[in-house]
Design an enzyme around this catalytic site. Structure first.
Site, PDB file in Angstrom:
ATOM      1  N   SER A   1      60.886  33.499  85.381  1.00 30.96           N
ATOM      2  CA  SER A   1      61.338  35.115  85.517  1.00 30.96           C
ATOM      3  C   SER A   1      61.629  35.227  83.853  1.00 30.96           C
ATOM      4  O   SER A   1      61.916  35.909  83.949  1.00 30.96           O
ATOM      5  CB  SER A   1      62.389  34.754  86.849  1.00 30.96           C
ATOM      6  OG  SER A   1      61.929  34.824  87.606  1.00 30.96           O
TER       7      SER A   1
ATOM      8  N   LYS B   1      66.818  34.280 100.452  1.00 30.96           N
ATOM      9  CA  LYS B   1      66.934  35.861  99.607  1.00 30.96           C
ATOM     10  C   LYS B   1      67.031  36.942 100.909  1.00 30.96           C
ATOM     11  O   LYS B   1      66.950  38.040 100.756  1.00 30.96           O
ATOM     12  CB  LYS B   1      65.414  35.850  99.890  1.00 30.96           C
ATOM     13  CG  LYS B   1      64.424  35.417  98.875  1.00 30.96           C
ATOM     14  CD  LYS B   1      62.730  35.715  98.655  1.00 30.96           C
ATOM     15  CE  LYS B   1      61.915  35.356  97.380  1.00 30.96           C
ATOM     16  NZ  LYS B   1      61.189  35.519  97.219  1.00 30.96           N
TER      17      LYS B   1
ATOM     18  N   ASP C   1      59.261  42.237  95.660  1.00 29.23           N
ATOM     19  CA  ASP C   1      57.978  40.788  95.869  1.00 29.23           C
ATOM     20  C   ASP C   1      56.720  41.886  96.619  1.00 29.23           C
ATOM     21  O   ASP C   1      56.190  41.614  96.715  1.00 29.23           O
ATOM     22  CB  ASP C   1      57.874  39.949  96.961  1.00 29.23           C
ATOM     23  CG  ASP C   1      59.133  38.429  96.499  1.00 29.23           C
ATOM     24  OD1 ASP C   1      59.449  38.678  95.005  1.00 29.23           O
ATOM     25  OD2 ASP C   1      59.867  37.874  96.787  1.00 29.23           O
TER      26      ASP C   1
ATOM     27  N   ALA D   1      51.477  33.985 109.119  1.00 34.36           N
ATOM     28  CA  ALA D   1      52.795  34.754 109.249  1.00 34.36           C
ATOM     29  C   ALA D   1      54.055  34.337 109.202  1.00 34.36           C
ATOM     30  O   ALA D   1      54.808  34.154 110.077  1.00 34.36           O
ATOM     31  CB  ALA D   1      52.287  34.432 110.691  1.00 34.36           C
TER      32      ALA D   1
ATOM     33  N   ALA E   1      56.568  34.569 103.923  1.00 33.27           N
ATOM     34  CA  ALA E   1      55.114  36.138 102.658  1.00 33.27           C
ATOM     35  C   ALA E   1      54.035  36.597 103.513  1.00 33.27           C
ATOM     36  O   ALA E   1      54.634  37.998 102.850  1.00 33.27           O
ATOM     37  CB  ALA E   1      54.792  34.769 101.650  1.00 33.27           C
TER      38      ALA E   1
ATOM     39  N   TYR F   1      49.905  31.461  92.970  1.00 32.42           N
ATOM     40  CA  TYR F   1      48.591  31.595  91.642  1.00 32.42           C
ATOM     41  C   TYR F   1      48.730  30.091  90.803  1.00 32.42           C
ATOM     42  O   TYR F   1      48.254  29.730  89.816  1.00 32.42           O
ATOM     43  CB  TYR F   1      50.354  32.360  90.704  1.00 32.42           C
ATOM     44  CG  TYR F   1      51.175  32.518  90.283  1.00 32.42           C
ATOM     45  CD1 TYR F   1      51.624  30.779  89.561  1.00 32.42           C
ATOM     46  CD2 TYR F   1      51.991  32.675  91.639  1.00 32.42           C
ATOM     47  CE1 TYR F   1      53.346  30.735  89.806  1.00 32.42           C
ATOM     48  CE2 TYR F   1      53.578  31.929  91.435  1.00 32.42           C
ATOM     49  CZ  TYR F   1      53.909  31.956  90.610  1.00 32.42           C
ATOM     50  OH  TYR F   1      55.372  31.211  90.353  1.00 32.42           O
TER      51      TYR F   1
HETATM   52  P1  ATR Z   1      55.958  31.215 103.195  1.00 30.83           P
HETATM   53  O1  ATR Z   1      57.502  31.498 103.186  1.00 30.83           O
HETATM   54  O2  ATR Z   1      55.708  30.391 101.494  1.00 30.83           O
HETATM   55  O3  ATR Z   1      55.726  31.975 103.714  1.00 30.83           O
HETATM   56  P2  ATR Z   1      55.361  29.423 105.857  1.00 30.83           P
HETATM   57  O4  ATR Z   1      56.933  30.339 106.432  1.00 30.83           O
HETATM   58  O5  ATR Z   1      56.004  28.218 106.039  1.00 30.83           O
HETATM   59  O6  ATR Z   1      55.518  29.926 104.363  1.00 30.83           O
HETATM   60  O7  ATR Z   1      54.428  30.413 106.116  1.00 30.83           O
HETATM   61  C1  ATR Z   1      54.015  29.560 106.187  1.00 30.83           C
HETATM   62  C2  ATR Z   1      52.472  29.845 106.046  1.00 30.83           C
HETATM   63  O8  ATR Z   1      51.171  28.397 105.968  1.00 30.83           O
HETATM   64  C3  ATR Z   1      52.505  30.006 108.137  1.00 30.83           C
HETATM   65  O9  ATR Z   1      51.456  31.157 108.135  1.00 30.83           O
HETATM   66  C4  ATR Z   1      52.355  28.535 108.302  1.00 30.83           C
HETATM   67  O10 ATR Z   1      50.846  28.826 109.918  1.00 30.83           O
HETATM   68  P3  ATR Z   1      51.973  28.149 111.109  1.00 30.83           P
HETATM   69  O11 ATR Z   1      52.081  29.588 111.301  1.00 30.83           O
HETATM   70  O12 ATR Z   1      50.821  27.990 112.215  1.00 30.83           O
HETATM   71  O13 ATR Z   1      52.392  26.950 110.315  1.00 30.83           O
HETATM   72  C5  ATR Z   1      50.824  28.573 106.998  1.00 30.83           C
HETATM   73  N1  ATR Z   1      49.847  26.888 107.068  1.00 30.83           N
HETATM   74  C6  ATR Z   1      50.579  25.954 106.320  1.00 30.83           C
HETATM   75  N2  ATR Z   1      49.808  25.103 106.607  1.00 30.83           N
HETATM   76  C7  ATR Z   1      48.762  25.617 107.046  1.00 30.83           C
HETATM   77  C8  ATR Z   1      47.330  24.723 107.459  1.00 30.83           C
HETATM   78  N3  ATR Z   1      46.946  23.836 107.245  1.00 30.83           N
HETATM   79  N4  ATR Z   1      46.616  25.915 108.117  1.00 30.83           N
HETATM   80  C9  ATR Z   1      46.512  26.713 108.602  1.00 30.83           C
HETATM   81  N5  ATR Z   1      48.049  27.441 108.236  1.00 30.83           N
HETATM   82  C10 ATR Z   1      47.862  27.224 107.879  1.00 30.83           C
END
Ligand code: ATR
Length: 291
Positions: A28, A77, A113, A138, A141, A235
């Site tokens: 940033s 956040k 964002d 889900a 982000a 990115y």
């Molecule tokens: P962020 O705030 O960056 O979105 P997060 O809240 O930890 O991070 O979410 C990570 C996302 O990546 C979730 O959708 C997670 O799926 P789950 O809710 O099933 O855990 C997904 N994710 C992370 N590792 C994964 C994997 N190996 N296979 C499929 N989905 C994955």
């Protein structure tokens, strides 16, 4: 001795900053200090390492120190929200604020964002309101992207997640807030049930993030044949496995760097009540790409 160009700071210099933990890898300052320099604004932007228990004092202190604006990043956040004077409706729905804008008596919170993501998509000719969307993930982000889609009036958003319960819960939250069944939850492994093709697919999981550059949340060409445009929120790396697979299936693909750029530009414009010209946005993007 060689003369070094130094930043001009005087009695009228305004301060903006980032609160987060950690903050040392942030891009940033590159965005904001270069824009300020190019537009001739007397403003500097610095990172502030703030612990979770220090968020309230940081915001109050910033206001007393006449700080013009702040960004908030992980893990603050949501934590900043109770200490805001006002909050923008989209940020309130999402429950996450990344930009604080000085107003009378405190700060108003925004989620640039998501406005930044929308601006990045539009800059590539992608208008979500007219598109069929697949949203991968889900988590925090993807949840925010789901609120953006709903607020833009998207008609059809299929949200795929490994943890189906989480996906159902997020979809319900978004649908309840709009009174419409915009978000349709689906278990990740059921992707073959997605009807038709021509989707915009937004990749919001952490899968494929550096250093796991060969990972992709779905590795089946039959899925990618349904996707005409792929947008990865990641990115780093600049060309993810997801993006490569979208292209192999004949689609266009983009990474999240423009989202990062435009969340910064949206914040900059709110703080300084100005518009950053497109040519300057392009220049800043090149600086980020080089970083
Ligand atoms: P962020 O705030 O960056 O979105 P997060 O809240 O930890 O991070 O979410 C990570 C996302 O990546 C979730 O959708 C997670 O799926 P789950 O809710 O099933 O855990 C997904 N994710 C992370 N590792 C994964 C994997 N190996 N296979 C499929 N989905 C994955």
């Amino acid at each position: 001795m060689e003369e070094k160009e130094i930043m001009k700071i005087d009695g009228k210099t305004r301060l903006c900053g980032l609160i987060g933990n950690p903050v040392e890898h942030t891009l940033s300052p590159v965005i904001h200090n270069n824009i300020a320099d190019r537009l001739g604004h007397n403003m500097v932007y610095v990172p502030f390492l703030v612990k979770e228990e220090g968020v309230e004092n940081a915001i109050k202190g910033a206001y007393e120190l006449n700080v013009l604006g702040m960004n908030a990043t992980v893990p603050h956040k949501s934590a900043v929200i109770p200490f805001l004077k006002e909050i923008d409706p989209l940020a309130k729905k999402i429950g996450a604020v990344n930009t604080l804008v000085r107003v009378d008596g405190g700060y108003k919170g925004y989620n640039t964002d998501m406005t930044g993501l929308n601006r990045a998509l539009k800059s590539e000719g992608i208008f979500l309101e007219n598109e069929k969307v697949i949203l991968l993930g889900a988590g925090g982000a993807s949840r925010a992207v789901a609120f953006l889609c709903a607020s833009l009036g998207c008609k059809d958003v299929i949200m795929l997640n490994r943890n189906y319960e989480k996906c159902v819960q997020v979809a319900k939250e978004v649908n309840d807030s709009t009174g419409d069944e915009v978000i349709k939850p689906m278990e990740l492994s059921d992707y073959s049930q997605i009807p038709g093709d021509g989707y915009v697919c937004i990749q919001g999981t952490s899968v494929g993030l550096h250093p796991n550059v060969e990972d992709c949340v779905i590795k089946d060409m039959d899925f990618f044949n349904k996707v005409s445009v792929g947008f990865d929120l990641i990115y780093k790396p600049a060309d993810t496995k997801f993006m490569q697979m979208v292209r192999q299936a004949g689609g266009r693909s983009y990474n999240g760097l423009k989202m990062l750029l435009f969340q910064g530009i949206d914040a900059y414009e709110l703080w300084n009540d100005c518009q950053v010209p497109d040519e300057l946005s392009e220049e800043i993007l090149k600086l980020l790409q080089a970083d």
